[in-house]
Enzyme design. Structure first.
Site, PDB file in Angstrom:
ATOM      1  N   CYS A  12     142.811 106.100  25.152  1.00 14.74           N
ATOM      2  CA  CYS A  12     141.246 105.934  25.668  1.00 14.74           C
ATOM      3  C   CYS A  12     141.121 105.897  27.090  1.00 14.74           C
ATOM      4  O   CYS A  12     142.093 106.081  27.815  1.00 14.74           O
ATOM      5  CB  CYS A  12     140.834 104.592  25.070  1.00 14.74           C
ATOM      6  SG  CYS A  12     141.961 103.223  25.897  1.00 14.74           S
ATOM      7  N   HIS A  40     151.289 100.920  23.824  1.00 16.59           N
ATOM      8  CA  HIS A  40     152.023 100.524  22.852  1.00 16.59           C
ATOM      9  C   HIS A  40     152.470 101.875  21.852  1.00 16.59           C
ATOM     10  O   HIS A  40     152.290 102.248  20.939  1.00 16.59           O
ATOM     11  CB  HIS A  40     151.136  99.896  21.660  1.00 16.59           C
ATOM     12  CG  HIS A  40     150.964  98.330  22.124  1.00 16.59           C
ATOM     13  ND1 HIS A  40     149.927  97.736  21.872  1.00 16.59           N
ATOM     14  CD2 HIS A  40     151.675  97.669  22.848  1.00 16.59           C
ATOM     15  CE1 HIS A  40     149.847  96.403  22.378  1.00 16.59           C
ATOM     16  NE2 HIS A  40     151.026  96.545  23.062  1.00 16.59           N
ATOM     17  N   HIS A  74     145.438  96.009  29.011  1.00 20.26           N
ATOM     18  CA  HIS A  74     145.097  95.114  28.181  1.00 20.26           C
ATOM     19  C   HIS A  74     144.623  93.683  28.995  1.00 20.26           C
ATOM     20  O   HIS A  74     143.813  92.813  28.494  1.00 20.26           O
ATOM     21  CB  HIS A  74     146.429  94.421  27.533  1.00 20.26           C
ATOM     22  CG  HIS A  74     147.135  95.474  26.821  1.00 20.26           C
ATOM     23  ND1 HIS A  74     147.782  96.543  27.278  1.00 20.26           N
ATOM     24  CD2 HIS A  74     146.779  95.934  25.220  1.00 20.26           C
ATOM     25  CE1 HIS A  74     148.466  97.241  26.101  1.00 20.26           C
ATOM     26  NE2 HIS A  74     147.790  97.063  24.966  1.00 20.26           N
ATOM     27  N   CYS A  96     141.433  97.492  31.966  1.00 22.19           N
ATOM     28  CA  CYS A  96     140.368  98.073  31.624  1.00 22.19           C
ATOM     29  C   CYS A  96     139.216  97.566  31.955  1.00 22.19           C
ATOM     30  O   CYS A  96     138.883  96.492  31.757  1.00 22.19           O
ATOM     31  CB  CYS A  96     140.708  98.410  30.058  1.00 22.19           C
ATOM     32  SG  CYS A  96     139.080  99.149  29.240  1.00 22.19           S
ATOM     33  N   GLU A 129     145.847  91.639  25.048  1.00 20.54           N
ATOM     34  CA  GLU A 129     144.558  91.446  25.442  1.00 20.54           C
ATOM     35  C   GLU A 129     143.925  89.985  25.112  1.00 20.54           C
ATOM     36  O   GLU A 129     143.251  89.499  26.000  1.00 20.54           O
ATOM     37  CB  GLU A 129     143.701  92.483  24.895  1.00 20.54           C
ATOM     38  CG  GLU A 129     142.088  92.258  25.265  1.00 20.54           C
ATOM     39  CD  GLU A 129     141.300  93.351  24.481  1.00 20.54           C
ATOM     40  OE1 GLU A 129     140.055  92.880  24.102  1.00 20.54           O
ATOM     41  OE2 GLU A 129     141.679  94.367  23.896  1.00 20.54           O
ATOM     42  N   THR A 165     138.432  93.781  22.161  1.00 21.22           N
ATOM     43  CA  THR A 165     137.687  94.928  22.259  1.00 21.22           C
ATOM     44  C   THR A 165     138.172  96.017  21.368  1.00 21.22           C
ATOM     45  O   THR A 165     137.462  97.198  21.064  1.00 21.22           O
ATOM     46  CB  THR A 165     137.812  95.520  23.808  1.00 21.22           C
ATOM     47  OG1 THR A 165     139.422  96.016  23.919  1.00 21.22           O
ATOM     48  CG2 THR A 165     137.286  94.763  24.920  1.00 21.22           C
ATOM     49  N   CYS A 196     134.880  97.802  21.911  1.00 17.50           N
ATOM     50  CA  CYS A 196     134.766  99.094  22.787  1.00 17.50           C
ATOM     51  C   CYS A 196     134.361 100.144  21.792  1.00 17.50           C
ATOM     52  O   CYS A 196     134.880 100.683  20.689  1.00 17.50           O
ATOM     53  CB  CYS A 196     136.067  99.285  23.435  1.00 17.50           C
ATOM     54  SG  CYS A 196     135.949 100.961  24.140  1.00 17.50           S
ATOM     55  N   ASN A 226     145.994  99.214  16.916  1.00 15.30           N
ATOM     56  CA  ASN A 226     144.985 100.237  16.757  1.00 15.30           C
ATOM     57  C   ASN A 226     145.256 101.249  15.900  1.00 15.30           C
ATOM     58  O   ASN A 226     144.571 101.902  15.026  1.00 15.30           O
ATOM     59  CB  ASN A 226     144.351 100.555  18.236  1.00 15.30           C
ATOM     60  CG  ASN A 226     143.481 101.868  18.156  1.00 15.30           C
ATOM     61  OD1 ASN A 226     143.901 103.045  18.346  1.00 15.30           O
ATOM     62  ND2 ASN A 226     142.295 101.903  17.992  1.00 15.30           N
TER      63      ASN A 226
END
Length: 287
Positions: A12, A40, A74, A96, A129, A165, A196, A226
């Protein structure tokens, strides 16, 4: 056999920016430290470590002095910045922008209503995060990941709900419905969709991509939350979806009778790693 890499998979914007900042700083003479894995994905972390990036822990941070430390996408709690200032550490801040804005919103809510309102964060406990978000409230925010976690809330008090997010929209909606159904009369409940879209919007696309191929290889590091979520979505529409961290884990038996193979990945998966997996499949097919 057709082998296709999903053009919308991979890093991202936040991760791209963090790695770009790291690579820029690594060109200098001073050593560069990173607080936690920059992403990660162990293969990408190892690549940057070979270039000179040194990964450290929060305990290490308190022992360093006068060095450069990169904060990953994060984000970090205020205590990290305080330690850095005390130790004369130069911060290279790669938080971010989406996460940074969320931190600021949570802090503003906490500063305005520190006692009368419960700040609740839908997220994974202990995630980097989430730790940064909870830090904006002096550790008072309540983290919930499942409906069962809501038993920890006081529904006779006001609630302000935010989300990590990278969590799912479906899960967030479920939490909202359950909280709303339990609120006592006269109390206030507000929810803020802080997920996000660059991450959330991948789900529908990945399902289409997975359904369009006979076999799917989902490339993701073991530490990526994720990655696990997106892999599950791919597997739900294509049972011949396999989770691999790199090309060495590809098994030739997966491709029997297949005419097309799709390679995709998480927001923490570098493009070069998906290309490595594609090349491994091509080599197996040619053999």
């Amino acid at each position: 056999m057709k082998i296709e890499i999903d053009s919308r998979s991979g890093f991202c914007h936040g991760v791209v920016s963090a790695i770009a900042k790291a690579e820029e700083e690594l060109g200098g003479e001073e050593p560069l430290y990173c607080l936690g894995d920059i992403v990660h994905n162990s293969d990408e972390v190892e690549r940057l470590e070979r270039a000179g990036l040194k990964t450290i822990t929060h305990d290490d941070l308190g022992r360093l002095e006068g060095v450069k430390v990169l904060l990953r996408a994060h984000g970090e709690p205020p205590t990290t910045y305080a330690v850095a200032a005390e130790r004369r550490i130069e911060i290279i801040d790669a938080t971010c922008p989406v996460v940074l804005r969320l931190q600021q919103r949570i802090k503003a809510t906490f500063d305005t209503e520190p006692e009368s309102t419960q700040i609740v964060i839908y997220g994974k406990p202990g995630h980097a995060e989430v730790n940064g978000l909870v830090g904006q409230t002096g550790g008072k925010a309540i983290v919930v990941q499942h409906v069962a976690d809501l038993d920890r809330l006081d529904f006779t008090r006001n609630i302000e709900l935010y989300s990590q997010t990278t969590k799912s929209l479906e899960g967030f909606s479920e939490i909202i419905r359950e909280i709303r159904s339990r609120m006592a009369p006269g109390t206030r409940f507000n929810s803020y969709d802080t997920i996000c879209r660059q991450v959330a919007n991948r789900v529908g696309h990945l399902k289409e991509f997975a359904a369009a191929h006979d076999v799917v290889l989902f490339v993701s590091g073991a530490k990526s939350s994720n990655g696990r979520v997106l892999y599950d979505h791919c597997h739900s529409v294509n049972p011949r979806t396999h989770l691999v961290s790199n090309g060495s884990e590809v098994n030739s038996s997966w491709f029997e009778g297949a005419e097309s193979v799709g390679v995709c990945g998480a927001t923490s998966t570098p493009r070069w790693l998906m290309e490595q997996v594609r090349d491994k499949v091509e080599a197996m097919v040619n053999e």
